[in-house]
Design an enzyme around this catalytic site. Structure first.
Site, PDB file in Angstrom:
ATOM      1  CE1 TYR A 282      60.182  53.717  39.087  1.00  0.00           C
ATOM      2  CE2 TYR A 282      61.957  53.605  40.955  1.00  0.00           C
ATOM      3  CZ  TYR A 282      61.266  52.882  39.743  1.00  0.00           C
ATOM      4  OH  TYR A 282      61.863  51.723  39.373  1.00  0.00           O
TER       5      TYR A 282
ATOM      6  CG  ASP B 211      57.417  55.083  47.981  1.00  0.00           C
ATOM      7  OD1 ASP B 211      58.371  54.582  48.821  1.00  0.00           O
ATOM      8  OD2 ASP B 211      57.684  54.863  46.815  1.00  0.00           O
TER       9      ASP B 211
ATOM     10  CE  LYS C 176      66.200  53.750  46.377  1.00  0.00           C
ATOM     11  NZ  LYS C 176      65.050  54.215  45.906  1.00  0.00           N
TER      12      LYS C 176
HETATM   13  C1  LIG Z   1      64.071  53.341  44.916  1.00  0.00           C
HETATM   14  C2  LIG Z   1      62.621  53.494  45.136  1.00  0.00           C
HETATM   15  C3  LIG Z   1      61.590  52.674  44.905  1.00  0.00           C
HETATM   16  C4  LIG Z   1      61.830  51.366  44.302  1.00  0.00           C
HETATM   17  O1  LIG Z   1      62.664  50.566  45.177  1.00  0.00           O
HETATM   18  P1  LIG Z   1      63.278  49.183  44.507  1.00  0.00           P
HETATM   19  O2  LIG Z   1      64.093  48.538  45.740  1.00  0.00           O
HETATM   20  O3  LIG Z   1      64.374  49.905  43.320  1.00  0.00           O
HETATM   21  O4  LIG Z   1      62.350  48.367  43.842  1.00  0.00           O
HETATM   22  C5  LIG Z   1      60.249  52.986  45.388  1.00  0.00           C
HETATM   23  N1  LIG Z   1      59.997  54.106  45.937  1.00  0.00           N
HETATM   24  C6  LIG Z   1      60.898  55.210  45.822  1.00  0.00           C
HETATM   25  C7  LIG Z   1      60.571  56.542  46.532  1.00  0.00           C
HETATM   26  C8  LIG Z   1      62.127  54.741  45.778  1.00  0.00           C
HETATM   27  O5  LIG Z   1      63.166  55.604  45.899  1.00  0.00           O
END
Ligand SMILES: *Cc1c(COP(=O)(O)O)cnc(C)c1O
Length: 423
Positions: A144, A239, A267
């Site tokens: 994701y 990511d 995060k």
């Molecule tokens: C949480 C997450 C996102 C999205 O971040 P948001 O701040 O919720 O938009 C993208 N990539 C990864 C790997 C994530 O865990």
């Protein structure tokens, strides 16, 4: 334990918010029942509107590496508040945050701050396409990367929890620019570069997956990915929105010693406030406006409240490198308490108990999990005051605020809950 006030609030929320929540997994569709409405958090604890107390293993879905209301983060926010919430003009604090990110993650030669992980991945992809002149992105099933249009193809997290097909509202032309491959499969990656030779802008990957539950990269997988992308002049985007400052102080790229071309962070980087970042190679990031032609902007980007919180978080990490050993040990004790017929995947303080006996290495094997048993386990843990992610396809997170006694209590609760779920 009563949760009647939460139930009433959920009914009321549904009248004015889609599904009653501002992000889908919060609605507990994956486990049944209704979500607990939270009144406050402190350290490792959450308190709901019925005054139930829980040991929290979500940590706002990853950001709260130091637990709720850590004094250094609160001080930074209070200090920023005395000067103003946002100026829409550059501040010295932003330079300090960018410099600190560069110190912790040397591949981040130039850094741009944004407001969410989604914004970071969306922007990194645009830069990758603009820099290479190619349109196609490779992503992996169950990974994701936020709700970016072109990346909502076989996405994990809430999409996996709800069993949704790829999202309506994404134009075919967008999803056509994405190729989805199985995670941990080098041959599939090699083959895609043959089939689409000369058209691939970037490979984007969660270097440790967290969004189909925790799935580590197989030995050599990330190395192969680095080699293949370099050989074909495609960019490698890590990511690290979840893994950044979580699996090590320098993210997964430090843990596995791989240097991606671009990375995204979110995060933990904001200490609980909305902030994220993307960046990487100087030559690539120089394409971003105003130094280059690729447009990306943000009214509240780099606002002093979020930057202050993020800087306090990263400075804490720099000053206390030993926290990663502490997190590792605490989470290791949780991993060790699972019975034989549960598969445990863990990297540092990210972990998932999968209700399957087969090893979980990709999306297909994650899908073999018995989600009904997971739901039973989740509710048994909740009854015992343990607040887990409400989905089999999410990782739990341990924070430095979790005490030995918290872990002891959680292990006891888990033993009882496994027995209930597996009977
Ligand atoms: C949480 C997450 C996102 C999205 O971040 P948001 O701040 O919720 O938009 C993208 N990539 C990864 C790997 C994530 O865990």
């Amino acid at each position: 334990m009563s949760a009647e006030r939460s139930r009433e609030l959920f009914e009321r929320a549904k009248l004015s918010i889609p599904g009653g929540v501002n992000s889908p997994v919060r609605a507990w569709r994956g486990v049944g029942g209704w979500p607990r409405f939270i009144k406050r958090g402190q350290g490792s604890r959450l308190f709901d509107e019925d005054d139930n107390e829980y040991i929290d293993y979500i940590g706002s879905w990853g950001p709260l590496l130091l637990g709720h209301r850590h004094p250094e983060i609160l001080d930074a926010i209070n200090e920023a508040l005395t000067r103003g919430t946002s100026f829409g003009a550059p501040t010295e604090l932003e330079i300090e945050l960018a410099e600190t990110i560069r110190e912790l993650v040397p591949s981040m030669e130039l850094v741009r701050l944004v407001n969410s992980g989604t914004e970071a991945t969306m922007s990194a992809l645009r830069v990758a396409r603009g820099f290479t002149g190619h349109d196609i992105t490779i992503k992996f099933e169950g990974c994701y990367h936020g709700h970016v249009d072109s990346l909502l193809v076989k996405a994990g997290s809430g999409v996996a929890t709800l069993g949704l097909p790829d999202s309506p509202g994404v134009p075919k032309g967008f999803s056509d620019t994405t190729i989805t491959l199985p995670y941990n499969n080098v041959d599939a990656l090699e083959q895609a570069f043959v089939t689409h030779a000369g058209k691939i802008a970037a490979v984007i990957v969660e270097p440790v997956c967290g969004n189909m539950g925790c799935i580590p990269p197989a030995p050599g997988y990330l190395e192969a990915m680095r080699e293949i992308t370099a050989r074909h002049n495609a960019l490698l985007i890590f990511d690290e929105v979840m893994t950044g400052f979580r699996v090590s102080s320098g993210g997964a790229q430090r843990l596995y010693n791989i240097k991606p071309d671009l990375s995204t962070f979110g995060k933990v980087i904001g200490g609980g406030l909305p902030i994220a970042a993307y960046g990487g190679r100087h030559d690539i990031m120089s394409f971003v406006a105003p130094s280059g032609p690729i447009y990306q902007a943000g009214t509240l980007s780099g606002n002093p409240l979020a930057v202050g919180a993020g800087l306090a978080m990263l400075r804490h990490i720099q000053a206390h490198p030993e926290i990663y050993d502490q997190l590792n040990e605490a989470t290791g004790r949780l991993a060790a308490c699972a019975p034989e017929n549960v598969t445990v995947n863990r990297i540092g303080s990210m972990m998932t108990w999968f209700f399957t006996t087969t090893p979980v290495t990709d999306y297909d094997s994650a899908k073999l999990s018995d989600t009904a048993r997971f739901g039973k386990f989740f509710h048994a843990m909740l009854e015992r005051g343990i607040y887990l992610p409400p989905s089999q396809y999410e990782a739990l997170f341990v924070s430095t605020a979790h005490s030995e006694a918290d872990i002891d209590r959680t292990v006891e609760a888990a033993k009882e809950s496994f027995a209930i779920a597996l009977e």
